[in-house]
Enzyme design. Structure first.
Site: not given
Ligand code: MV4
Length: 449
Positions: A116, A200, A235, A295
């Site tokens: 990633k 990040e 998640h 996917r």
């Molecule tokens: C983040 C974030 C806040 N800031 N990145 C969680 C799943 C992954 N694909 C990325 N995620 C997150 N990345 C930064 N820089 C918060 C999340 C996140 C989140 C993202 C998408 C859907 C649900 C989530 C639930 C908690 C945190």
């Protein structure tokens, strides 16, 4: 087109892929574990092959067992569905080596997306806005502390081999980061066998917006608009919708154009083909790339129902080498769709609730689609993901879809197991949901029992 397709998955997605394939005149081969022998996806297939005992590692994750089933039945292609082996580059390569078409992106594209932190670098160089963060993986605590000074606190430490939130941890101060760096490295090692992590800037309450991609192997690639999937728990997505309220009725048109251009640019940078999804976070009026998923997503039906794109049909045609004949300007929104994941779980404590579906009477009606892995009398076992079905509701507007969804969920009769249907009804009746005020922490503050 192929004559015979093996579906290397189970439940609702295996059933859905089978239905689409048979509708195109393709014979289907189901593979199943001992836990699943009597489920609809097995009964409805043209042929079915037992691939092993209940544990996924001995059945749905067993590359040799699946390749043997393909050989035995003479299947020419393999659709991996989502989860299990769907994003496993070794499986895609093993299919190719066995003379089977893998219904998914080329192995080289999968390889470019796997790390990633490298994926961030690649798309950023192509001009895609990414979350401010570190340049690649961080070899030690010192480099992490230096990167965090540049990025600014709070920061989020993520596993480079991760995705889907596994192993993530936030830090507000350098002292916290020292702890979090080690924790994240250990979790990455435990979950993925590799300890690489990156940083990040941490957004405390972003919205999760993703863009559907469809590309052929002749250089034509389009997007299929966005989905919003902000409502999640640990998640695990709970409700998904299209369009996002941010962009409904032509709102924020400038930002949506930026988002779609970014998604297409990212997919092209990976050399992507077939169906995929580019994930973004939205915060303070901006969108930022976070990762790309190689996917078909669980929530693809909301895109199918609001764009008219036949995503699984196109996956098969693209894998067979056909040209994608849909032009970008042909992709237009129509109406709104909401998807509710029906889980076998306690709606208050959220524990899994396996057991027999003594009564299973799904709702019917205008704008109601059910993608179900089970029928009345089937047993939900504790071996796999507890999602039993997806209820997808369409309407001319989001408000109409919400009203239809309330009725449909109230009329969904399930006895024998607990489900999260009461949670969905609480979400639908929450004023913040109707107002479209969503973020990834919605369930921390709303829809309480
Ligand atoms: C983040 C974030 C806040 N800031 N990145 C969680 C799943 C992954 N694909 C990325 N995620 C997150 N990345 C930064 N820089 C918060 C999340 C996140 C989140 C993202 C998408 C859907 C649900 C989530 C639930 C908690 C945190």
């Amino acid at each position: 087109m192929f004559q015979k397709l093996l579906i290397a998955n189970r439940g609702e997605i295996a059933r859905r892929i089978g239905t689409v394939a048979r509708g195109m005149g393709v014979k289907t081969v189901a593979v199943y574990s001992d836990a699943d022998a009597t489920l609809p996806f097995v009964k409805e297939a043209d042929e079915a092959v037992r691939i092993g005992p209940a544990p996924a590692k001995d059945s749905y994750l067993s590359i040799p067992a699946i390749l043997e089933a393909a050989k035995k039945t003479g299947a020419q292609a393999v659709h991996p569905g989502y989860g299990f082996l769907s994003e496993n580059g070794e499986f895609a390569q093993a299919c190719a080596d066995a003379g089977l078409v893998f219904v998914g992106p080329p192995p080289e594209a999968m390889a470019r997306m796997k790390d990633k932190s490298q994926a961030r670098k690649l798309v950023s160089a192509a001009g895609v806005p990414v979350v401010p963060g570190s340049d690649g993986v961080l070899p030690d605590v010192q480099s992490a502390l230096e990167a965090a000074e540049r990025i600014g606190y709070p920061v989020l430490c993520k596993a480079a081999s991760g995705g889907g939130g596994i192993g993530m941890a936030a830090a507000n101060t350098p002292a916290e980061l020292e702890k979090v760096y080690r924790q994240c490295t250990d979790r990455a090692k435990a979950a993925f066998g590799r300890e690489g992590v990156y940083l990040e800037r941490y957004f405390p309450a972003p919205r999760h917006i993703e863009v559907q991609i469809l590309g052929d192997t002749h250089g034509h690639l389009i997007h299929g608009l966005e989905r919003e999937c902000s409502i999640q728990r640990r998640h695990q997505k709970v409700v998904e919708e299209a369009p996002s309220v941010l962009f409904a009725n032509g709102k924020n048109a400038g930002l949506s154009e930026k988002l779609f251009t970014a998604a297409v640019t990212a997919a092209k940078a990976f050399g992507y083909a077939n169906a995929g999804t580019v994930e973004f976070l939205y915060s303070d009026g901006q969108v930022y790339f976070i990762e790309m998923n190689a996917r078909l997503q669980v929530e693809h039906p909301v895109t199918e129902l609001t764009t008219g794109l036949d995503l699984i049909g196109w996956q098969l045609r693209i894998a067979a080498g056909e040209k994608l004949t849909v032009k970008q300007e042909d992709v237009k929104r129509k109406g709104a769709a909401l998807e509710f994941r029906i889980y076998a779980e306690d709606p208050v404590k959220y524990f899994p609730s396996p057991g027999p579906l003594k009564v299973y009477q799904p709702p019917t009606g205008e704008g109601v689609r059910l993608d179900s892995g089970y029928a009345e009398g089937d047993v939900v076992t504790p071996n796999y993901d507890p999602m039993i079905a997806k209820l997808i509701i369409t309407g001319a507007t989001r408000d109409e879809a919400i009203a239809r969804a309330v009725k449909a969920l109230e009329n969904f009769r399930i006895e024998g197991i607990k489900t999260n249907i009461p949670l969905h009804l609480r979400i639908l009746k929450d004023p913040a949901f109707s107002a479209g005020e969503l973020d990834t922490h919605f369930l921390d503050h709303h829809a309480k029992p």
